[in-house]
Design a protein around this motif. Sequence first.
Motif, short mmCIF file in Angstrom:
data_model
loop_
_atom_site.label_atom_id
_atom_site.label_comp_id
_atom_site.label_asym_id
_atom_site.label_seq_id
_atom_site.Cartn_x
_atom_site.Cartn_y
_atom_site.Cartn_z
N GLN A 30 -3.19 -7.33 10.57
CA GLN A 30 -3.65 -6.87 11.83
C GLN A 30 -2.74 -7.00 12.91
O GLN A 30 -1.82 -7.92 12.59
N ARG A 85 -15.16 -2.89 7.78
CA ARG A 85 -15.23 -3.92 9.19
C ARG A 85 -16.62 -3.88 9.43
O ARG A 85 -17.69 -3.35 9.19
N LYS A 105 -7.10 -4.65 22.51
CA LYS A 105 -6.53 -5.91 23.16
C LYS A 105 -4.93 -6.09 23.04
O LYS A 105 -4.62 -5.57 22.35
N GLU A 107 -3.34 -8.40 15.51
CA GLU A 107 -3.20 -10.17 15.69
C GLU A 107 -2.51 -10.89 14.78
O GLU A 107 -1.78 -11.92 15.06
MG MG Z 1 -8.87 -5.17 15.08
#
Ligand code: MG
Length: 580
Positions: A361, A460, A225, A363
């Motif tokens: 992260q 995760r 992403k 993000e």
């Molecule tokens: Mg990730």
Amino acid sequence: MLGTIRKESGGTRGVSLPDPDETRRTFTWDLAEALLDGLPDGGLNIAHEAVDRHVGAGYGEQVAIRWLGKTGTREDITYADLAERTSRFANVLKAQGLAAGDSVFGLMGRVPDLYVAALGTLKAGLVFTPLFSAFGPEPIRTRMEIGSARVLVTTETLYRRKIANWRAEMPTLKLVLILGDAAPEGCLALGPAMAASETVFDAAQTLPEDPALIHFTSGTTGRPKGAVHVHKAVMYHAISGRYALELTPGTIYWCTADPGWVTGTSYGIIAPLVNRVTMIVDEAEFDLDRWYSTLERERVEVWYTAPTAIRMMMRAGDAAAKSRDFSALRFLASVGEPLNPEAVVWSNRVFGKPFHDNWWQTETGGIMIANLAAQDVRPGSMGKPMPGIRAGIVARSAAGVTELGDGDIGELALRPDWPSMMRSYLHEQARYDRCFVDGWYLSGDLAMRDKDGYYWFVGRADDLIKSSGHLVGPFEVESALIEHEAVAEAGVIGVPDDTAGEVIKAYVVLNPGFEATGALERAIRGHARKRLGAAVAPREIVFRKTLPKTRSGKIMRRLLKARELGLPEGDISTLETDET
Ligand code: MG
Ligand code: ATP
């Protein structure tokens, strides 16, 4: 659990540091703002904060970057040099008629020009995206398409090998800048263009919410992403660099990450320069002897690396580090993957210094959970939320998100109000929106908080294994496996099983001097059974030369699993090592 490693001196400098819990309690964002200069009328520009203002304040002669070339060259770039070079670069962009917000991609190794291009782009008010130079043509192209690239900065070799064939098919790409004195047709040579440019450029009056950087995620769990970050992120880079990495003016600091991965930008460019450190940049990839020599010769004080590097060092044994002088080193830190307790204990022994894991992260743009200097380390734990960061362990349900208590395993979530949080995923609004529920940002990672507030990584969410009614995180099993003397690295997945639901299968890389025999397989399984119990120990172990890993050094368990199940491999654009 290996208990707690207490820091008798109260920190890594032998001086008494404020109690970290007190630091957390009393934190306000004013403290972060105080580390910045700012521009008139509420403007904020990362390049101004990282470079120009230090020159203005009289520190132009301090070395900003000590560059170590692959072939042994060494170049010192002062803050004044960096200000001049980034200004020239910004002027080149301006002369080409590029405008605020245009997207500039960098594709090159860790050479000084990469740092100049990144900061020069920000100075000009454009948006920078660094890519790993080792990416193949396809991953490069996809990312440049997603990011609507207007400019590419690269080398002639990389251009000919990876770009030339499809360049005509990318209409957005207006300008290709080639490092050096000459350029293929249709490209501009950066050397002469820089030489002809003015040495001064006033940083663009960007606003805190203006986009600055696009970073692609590692692609560990699927298609990468493109996370968009804004200039205001610098506020968090500054303060988190101070707290988690103790970056203070003049510190000798080495971050081994490539800027193609968010760590190499947030903490390999911005945080260190904003805090006016002298940072080491090594062009070369991991090399045991070179790395030990660099730590020793450059008198590195703070070293930020990745668990995969430490595991490679462990694999080579203690002897390689024996006669070295690490007296300048205050502590090590790592990010990107769970830091096995064994690795913490090993580096405490070999370096004689604390090892601080931290979690974040692409993000989040910056370190979220960490071990601060004066905080006792619990090997295997990521530490505690950074000052200013509110974290929780939550469960999702149809009704929303509920917070869980200490000792419960759930999803690691954050209240998204810190400055370096992503502002969007490029062209993926729905995927972005799904990350936020009931005022929480949901990380996709599972963790547990103990009663003292330390966070422990479980795995995760995608990698979690359900075996005979137990929820098993691969990290726990992998950490147990690498305690065995023969095991250097391990990657663990669940494979479907009629009776247990899933059983655990492990892929193992051996230490030098061990042979992949059936007897060794049985011995390692026996060790795991003793450590973890029969239900959680691997049913099968497969020996491999390397594990499939991303370029940022993360084990791609989903790939091991897809192959095991005969499913499509999915996006493997970031895959690096992968030898059976
Ligand atoms: Mg990730
Ligand atoms: P993608 O999102 O594309 O699947 P990725 O999540 O690996 O890739 P990054 O943003 O580079 O991309 O990595 C963040 C992830 O790395 C975290 O969500 C976490 O799973 C893992 N991670 C980072 N630091 C740690 C740590 N200290 N301990 C355990 N895991 C960590």
